[in-house]
Design a protein around this motif. Structure first.
Motif, PDB file in Angstrom:
ATOM      1  N   LYS A   7       0.669  -1.353  -0.201  1.00  0.00           N
ATOM      2  CA  LYS A   7      -0.572  -0.205  -0.095  1.00  0.00           C
ATOM      3  C   LYS A   7       0.893   1.487  -0.179  1.00  0.00           C
ATOM      4  CE  LYS A   7      -4.055  -2.555   2.361  1.00  0.00           C
ATOM      5  NZ  LYS A   7      -3.185  -3.243   2.297  1.00  0.00           N
ATOM      6  N   ARG A   8       0.050   2.015  -0.227  1.00  0.00           N
ATOM      7  CA  ARG A   8       1.033   3.452  -0.375  1.00  0.00           C
ATOM      8  C   ARG A   8       1.651   3.794   1.062  1.00  0.00           C
ATOM      9  NH1 ARG A   8      -1.662   8.301  -3.322  1.00  0.00           N
ATOM     10  NH2 ARG A   8      -0.610   7.524  -5.283  1.00  0.00           N
ATOM     11  N   VAL A   9       2.734   4.345   0.806  1.00  0.00           N
ATOM     12  CA  VAL A   9       3.051   4.578   2.473  1.00  0.00           C
ATOM     13  C   VAL A   9       3.709   6.165   2.159  1.00  0.00           C
ATOM     14  CG1 VAL A   9       3.488   2.530   3.659  1.00  0.00           C
ATOM     15  CG2 VAL A   9       5.015   3.496   3.028  1.00  0.00           C
ATOM     16  N   PHE A  10       4.380   6.532   3.211  1.00  0.00           N
ATOM     17  CA  PHE A  10       5.247   7.460   3.155  1.00  0.00           C
ATOM     18  C   PHE A  10       6.429   7.920   4.806  1.00  0.00           C
ATOM     19  CE2 PHE A  10       1.185   9.037   1.810  1.00  0.00           C
ATOM     20  CZ  PHE A  10       1.738   9.622   0.774  1.00  0.00           C
ATOM     21  N   ILE A  11       7.418   7.354   3.752  1.00  0.00           N
ATOM     22  CA  ILE A  11       9.014   6.834   4.684  1.00  0.00           C
ATOM     23  C   ILE A  11       9.290   8.233   5.738  1.00  0.00           C
ATOM     24  CG2 ILE A  11      10.781   5.900   4.932  1.00  0.00           C
ATOM     25  CD1 ILE A  11       9.282   3.222   4.528  1.00  0.00           C
ATOM     26  N   ALA A  12       9.087   8.681   6.473  1.00  0.00           N
ATOM     27  CA  ALA A  12       9.715   9.237   7.481  1.00  0.00           C
ATOM     28  C   ALA A  12      10.814   9.462   7.656  1.00  0.00           C
ATOM     29  CB  ALA A  12       8.522   9.913   8.217  1.00  0.00           C
ATOM     30  N   GLY A  13      11.610   8.146   8.126  1.00  0.00           N
ATOM     31  CA  GLY A  13      12.658   8.178   8.755  1.00  0.00           C
ATOM     32  C   GLY A  13      13.235   6.569   9.160  1.00  0.00           C
ATOM     33  N   PHE A  14      14.215   6.865   9.417  1.00  0.00           N
ATOM     34  CA  PHE A  14      14.557   4.996   9.988  1.00  0.00           C
ATOM     35  C   PHE A  14      15.164   4.667  11.005  1.00  0.00           C
ATOM     36  CE2 PHE A  14      16.904   4.732   5.878  1.00  0.00           C
ATOM     37  CZ  PHE A  14      15.987   4.896   5.018  1.00  0.00           C
ATOM     38  N   GLY A  15      14.820   3.857  12.442  1.00  0.00           N
ATOM     39  CA  GLY A  15      14.965   3.811  13.350  1.00  0.00           C
ATOM     40  C   GLY A  15      16.832   2.924  13.443  1.00  0.00           C
ATOM     41  N   LEU A  16      17.749   2.876  14.183  1.00  0.00           N
ATOM     42  CA  LEU A  16      18.969   3.153  13.289  1.00  0.00           C
ATOM     43  C   LEU A  16      19.527   2.626  15.270  1.00  0.00           C
ATOM     44  CD1 LEU A  16      20.895   5.818  11.509  1.00  0.00           C
ATOM     45  CD2 LEU A  16      19.674   3.571  11.256  1.00  0.00           C
ATOM     46  N   TYR A  17      20.420   1.563  15.297  1.00  0.00           N
ATOM     47  CA  TYR A  17      20.853   0.620  16.712  1.00  0.00           C
ATOM     48  C   TYR A  17      21.902   2.441  17.229  1.00  0.00           C
ATOM     49  CZ  TYR A  17      18.458  -3.602  16.492  1.00  0.00           C
ATOM     50  OH  TYR A  17      17.991  -4.490  16.182  1.00  0.00           O
ATOM     51  N   GLY A  18      22.292   1.924  18.002  1.00  0.00           N
ATOM     52  CA  GLY A  18      23.328   3.005  18.998  1.00  0.00           C
ATOM     53  C   GLY A  18      24.430   2.005  18.917  1.00  0.00           C
ATOM     54  N   SER A  19      25.618   3.208  20.111  1.00  0.00           N
ATOM     55  CA  SER A  19      26.674   2.135  20.516  1.00  0.00           C
ATOM     56  C   SER A  19      26.574   1.244  22.194  1.00  0.00           C
ATOM     57  CB  SER A  19      27.335   3.017  21.150  1.00  0.00           C
ATOM     58  OG  SER A  19      28.330   2.441  22.139  1.00  0.00           O
ATOM     59  N   SER A  20      27.747  -0.337  21.764  1.00  0.00           N
ATOM     60  CA  SER A  20      27.050  -1.178  22.761  1.00  0.00           C
ATOM     61  C   SER A  20      27.949  -0.920  23.603  1.00  0.00           C
ATOM     62  CB  SER A  20      26.924  -2.720  21.802  1.00  0.00           C
ATOM     63  OG  SER A  20      28.024  -2.332  20.952  1.00  0.00           O
ATOM     64  N   CYS A  21      28.101   0.378  23.918  1.00  0.00           N
ATOM     65  CA  CYS A  21      30.420   0.438  25.071  1.00  0.00           C
ATOM     66  C   CYS A  21      29.249   1.565  25.579  1.00  0.00           C
ATOM     67  CB  CYS A  21      30.907   0.837  24.083  1.00  0.00           C
ATOM     68  SG  CYS A  21      31.066  -0.997  23.056  1.00  0.00           S
ATOM     69  N   GLY A  22      27.785   2.554  26.471  1.00  0.00           N
ATOM     70  CA  GLY A  22      27.830   3.061  26.939  1.00  0.00           C
ATOM     71  C   GLY A  22      26.996   4.570  25.651  1.00  0.00           C
ATOM     72  N   SER A  23      26.638   5.759  26.459  1.00  0.00           N
ATOM     73  CA  SER A  23      26.543   6.559  25.403  1.00  0.00           C
ATOM     74  C   SER A  23      27.718   6.859  24.279  1.00  0.00           C
ATOM     75  CB  SER A  23      25.734   7.498  26.301  1.00  0.00           C
ATOM     76  OG  SER A  23      27.223   7.596  26.905  1.00  0.00           O
ATOM     77  N   ALA A  24      26.599   7.242  23.516  1.00  0.00           N
ATOM     78  CA  ALA A  24      27.764   7.766  22.198  1.00  0.00           C
ATOM     79  C   ALA A  24      26.719   8.348  21.691  1.00  0.00           C
ATOM     80  CB  ALA A  24      28.086   6.552  21.847  1.00  0.00           C
ATOM     81  N   GLU A  25      27.364   9.542  20.640  1.00  0.00           N
ATOM     82  CA  GLU A  25      27.131  10.396  19.474  1.00  0.00           C
ATOM     83  C   GLU A  25      27.290   9.615  17.540  1.00  0.00           C
ATOM     84  OE1 GLU A  25      26.112  15.271  19.321  1.00  0.00           O
ATOM     85  OE2 GLU A  25      27.516  14.395  18.491  1.00  0.00           O
ATOM     86  N   TYR A  26      26.573   9.626  16.909  1.00  0.00           N
ATOM     87  CA  TYR A  26      26.410   9.221  15.300  1.00  0.00           C
ATOM     88  C   TYR A  26      26.102  10.715  15.070  1.00  0.00           C
ATOM     89  CZ  TYR A  26      27.136   4.283  17.035  1.00  0.00           C
ATOM     90  OH  TYR A  26      27.799   3.485  17.976  1.00  0.00           O
ATOM     91  N   SER A  27      26.740  10.136  13.504  1.00  0.00           N
ATOM     92  CA  SER A  27      26.793  11.329  12.924  1.00  0.00           C
ATOM     93  C   SER A  27      25.934  10.177  11.044  1.00  0.00           C
ATOM     94  CB  SER A  27      27.774  11.892  11.971  1.00  0.00           C
ATOM     95  OG  SER A  27      26.966  12.202  10.830  1.00  0.00           O
ATOM     96  N   ALA A  28      24.944  10.347  11.066  1.00  0.00           N
ATOM     97  CA  ALA A  28      24.415   9.478  10.213  1.00  0.00           C
ATOM     98  C   ALA A  28      24.097  10.005   9.222  1.00  0.00           C
ATOM     99  CB  ALA A  28      22.609   8.446  10.388  1.00  0.00           C
ATOM    100  N   LYS A  29      23.973   9.657   7.658  1.00  0.00           N
ATOM    101  CA  LYS A  29      23.529   9.837   6.499  1.00  0.00           C
ATOM    102  C   LYS A  29      22.787   8.658   5.735  1.00  0.00           C
ATOM    103  CE  LYS A  29      25.264  11.251   1.693  1.00  0.00           C
ATOM    104  NZ  LYS A  29      25.891  11.370   0.752  1.00  0.00           N
ATOM    105  N   ILE A  30      21.288   9.557   5.854  1.00  0.00           N
ATOM    106  CA  ILE A  30      20.869   8.086   5.741  1.00  0.00           C
ATOM    107  C   ILE A  30      19.882   8.968   3.979  1.00  0.00           C
ATOM    108  CG2 ILE A  30      19.412   7.541   8.060  1.00  0.00           C
ATOM    109  CD1 ILE A  30      17.577   9.457   7.115  1.00  0.00           C
ATOM    110  N   GLU A  31      19.474   8.104   3.159  1.00  0.00           N
ATOM    111  CA  GLU A  31      19.196   8.394   1.865  1.00  0.00           C
ATOM    112  C   GLU A  31      18.869   7.302   1.457  1.00  0.00           C
ATOM    113  OE1 GLU A  31      22.354   9.570  -1.797  1.00  0.00           O
ATOM    114  OE2 GLU A  31      21.945   6.964  -1.647  1.00  0.00           O
ATOM    115  N   LEU A  32      17.549   6.923   0.799  1.00  0.00           N
ATOM    116  CA  LEU A  32      16.251   6.298  -0.066  1.00  0.00           C
ATOM    117  C   LEU A  32      15.710   6.612  -1.169  1.00  0.00           C
ATOM    118  CD1 LEU A  32      13.748   4.511   1.478  1.00  0.00           C
ATOM    119  CD2 LEU A  32      12.453   6.704   1.484  1.00  0.00           C
ATOM    120  N   LYS A  33      16.594   5.374  -2.635  1.00  0.00           N
ATOM    121  CA  LYS A  33      16.373   5.183  -3.732  1.00  0.00           C
ATOM    122  C   LYS A  33      15.693   4.449  -4.290  1.00  0.00           C
ATOM    123  CE  LYS A  33      21.017   4.765  -4.033  1.00  0.00           C
ATOM    124  NZ  LYS A  33      21.924   3.492  -3.981  1.00  0.00           N
ATOM    125  N   ARG A  34      15.157   4.465  -5.712  1.00  0.00           N
ATOM    126  CA  ARG A  34      14.179   3.227  -6.876  1.00  0.00           C
ATOM    127  C   ARG A  34      14.837   3.981  -7.230  1.00  0.00           C
ATOM    128  NH1 ARG A  34       7.962   5.383  -8.034  1.00  0.00           N
ATOM    129  NH2 ARG A  34       7.801   3.110  -9.841  1.00  0.00           N
TER     130      ARG A  34
END
Length: 534
Positions: free
Chosen positions: A415-442
């Motif tokens: 069915k037609r949907v609208f992708i708003a974003g992705f859910g991503l995992y984080g660090s397994s070694c405590g708190s951390a900050e990530y930079s993420a470049k997400i992309e959607l292609k057809r």
């Protein structure tokens, strides 16, 4: 004697038409009949076995057993199309070509023989003066086009034309003026009626839908609606919403609202938004599920007001903008804006009165809030849904490492949907900050991308990363979701991946992507969630 001779000739002709087996049996029966004629006459034609065997078998019985059921052949099967001789003055393609241009050449003698079916012969009459018994002057003054018609064909294709030409109040006119239909749209309708062909274009489909509705050609109208639904996007959703309400097409109206709600900011910033009527403007501003910042709604309303002043030949002044907006201005939920948006935007626009501006500032700051004419309750917006494709997650001392590589997966929905974003995992070694470049292609074409940062708290939870605007996803087509992460190398990763996930009323299928260079696939890896509106 003459009658007996004719009877014998008919019997001989019938006998010659029988198969060999029937002839042999008939000859054999006649010999037995001659040899036993005396005995038969003495017995008086009794039912004995010897007497019965000497009689001829019933001819009708032989005919019935020889009959076979054959599939009825159509004219096109019996007379297959033959290519016309090159020296012929007119060919099939020439007829179609000059009909489109209304360049009515004199057809070749016996032109009917070029077309094996009634449908093709009928199509020759499309936009053709040959045997035309009515003409239409179509289009507004200064842009008219004179088109030929054939009353019988038109009456068969439309109940309106039937009433016009053969009804109780039919008028015998040789020329009929139709100023409210565009010539191209009227031709598209005639082509469907004459040729059983649907030829739609993006720039004329709305006008064609109007013509189909006016002359009650429901199948063509349905085709127009389907065409509009497949071409629906944030750029044209507001205009199509206005038209769908006018044409009373509830399914198309619902589709328009789905796009406007999910991609509200794109729809409000589109040029088409300024072309809507006042009633549609009010319905959009009143919309509870509009997924947009209120400052974007306010700016879109001012843009509409500016264009409306031009339509009404009014000077482009603040007073006139407020005048054309009227009570619709109070449907904008200005008190729900962020304080910075209000102070730097709406408060300095000049559209609000001084008292309104002061009261709204008090609304933000005072404990005892003043009464406002504006709606002060924030819109509900849309609740995003999450499609989680892993059944478990884990971490190891040597995984998951990124090193600037791409994690990617392909997916498709039913069915037609609208992708708003992705859910991503984080660090397994405590708190951390990530930079993420997400992309959607057809099919290699980038539909949406964003570069952002997110903070993980060391848990195995997923963390949302959003596109700037939701991306429209059509059903039954595979899209590629990709992410390049930069941050703590050791991260959680998904396990026991599923190829198909049911998320509410939407079914999502997953398959591996050739763009994935960091190990992510269907069974395990990154991009555990798709966040979407449906």
């Amino acid at each position: 004697m003459v009658d007996d001779k004719e009877k014998n000739m008919k019997c001989l002709t019938f006998f010659l038409m029988l198969p060999e087996t029937v002839k042999n049996r008939s000859k054999k029966g006649s010999k037995k009949a001659n040899s036993s004629s005396s005995s038969n006459s003495s017995s008086g034609g009794g039912g004995s076995s010897s007497g019965g065997s000497s009689k001829l078998p019933p001819v009708c019985y032989e005919i019935i057993t020889l009959k076979t059921k054959k599939k009825k052949k159509m004219a096109a099967d019996i007379f297959p199309r033959k290519k016309p001789v090159s020296s012929s003055s007119t060919t099939v393609q020439q007829h179609h070509q000059h009909n489109l241009c209304n360049n009515n050449l004199i057809p070749a003698p016996n032109w009917q023989g070029l077309y094996p079916t009634i449908r093709e012969r009928n199509a020759v009459m499309f936009n053709n003066d040959l045997m035309a018994d009515v003409h239409f002057v179509v289009g507004p003054p200064g842009g008219t086009q004179r088109l030929p018609g054939h009353k019988y064909v038109l009456a068969v294709g439309s109940s309106v034309f039937h009433a016009m030409f053969y009804g109780e109040l039919a008028e015998d006119k040789d020329e009929i003026r139709i100023p409210d239909v565009e010539p191209a749209a009227f031709l598209a309708m005639l082509k469907y009626i004459y040729c059983d062909e649907i030829d739609l274009a993006a720039d004329t489909v709305l006008a064609t839908l109007y013509a189909a509705k006016k002359y009650i050609v429901p199948h063509l109208a349905r085709a127009c609606v389907n065409f509009l639904e497949t071409s629906l996007s944030a750029k044209n959703a507001c205009v199509l919403l206005s038209q769908s309400c006018l044409f009373e097409e509830p399914d198309l109206t619902q589709r328009c609202w789905e796009v406007i709600d999910a991609q509200a900011e794109l729809a409000l910033k589109s040029e088409g938004f300024c072309d809507i009527d006042f009633q549609t403007l009010e319905s959009i501003l009143r919309r509870e599920t509009l997924n947009a910042k209120e400052i974007v709604v306010f700016e879109a309303a001012l843009n509409w007001a500016e264009v409306e002043c031009q339509r009404q030949d009014l000077a482009l002044s603040i007073e006139n903008k407020r005048k054309v907006l009227g009570k619709a201005l109070y449907l904008i939920r200005i008190p729900t804006m962020a304080l910075d948006d209000f102070a730097n935007g709406a408060a300095q626009s000049g559209v609000l009165t001084l008292n309104e501006t002061n009261d709204i500032f008090l609304w933000y700051t005072a404990s005892k809030k003043p009464e406002l004419q504006f709606v002060s309750k924030a819109r509900k917006g849309l609740v995003p849904q999450r499609c989680h494709r892993f059944q478990s997650c884990a971490y190891r001392s040597n995984q998951w490492r990124y090193r600037g590589r791409c994690d990617s997966i392909q997916f498709a929905v039913d069915k037609r949907v609208f992708i708003a974003g992705f859910g991503l995992y984080g660090s397994s070694c405590g708190s951390a900050e990530y930079s993420a470049k997400i992309e959607l292609k057809r099919q290699g074409v980038v539909l949406g991308q964003n570069l952002s940062k997110y903070f993980s708290d060391g848990s195995s939870n997923t963390f949302p990363v959003w596109f700037e605007y939701p991306v429209q996803i059509e059903p039954d087509t595979f899209y590629t979701a990709s992410v390049v992460l930069d941050g703590n190398e050791l991260s959680y990763f998904g396990q026991e991946g599923m190829t198909e996930v049911q998320c509410g009323k939407v079914t999502v299928q997953f398959q591996c992507s050739s763009d994935s260079t960091n190990g992510t696939g269907v069974q395990g890896g990154q991009i555990p969630e798709l966040i979407f509106y449906a």
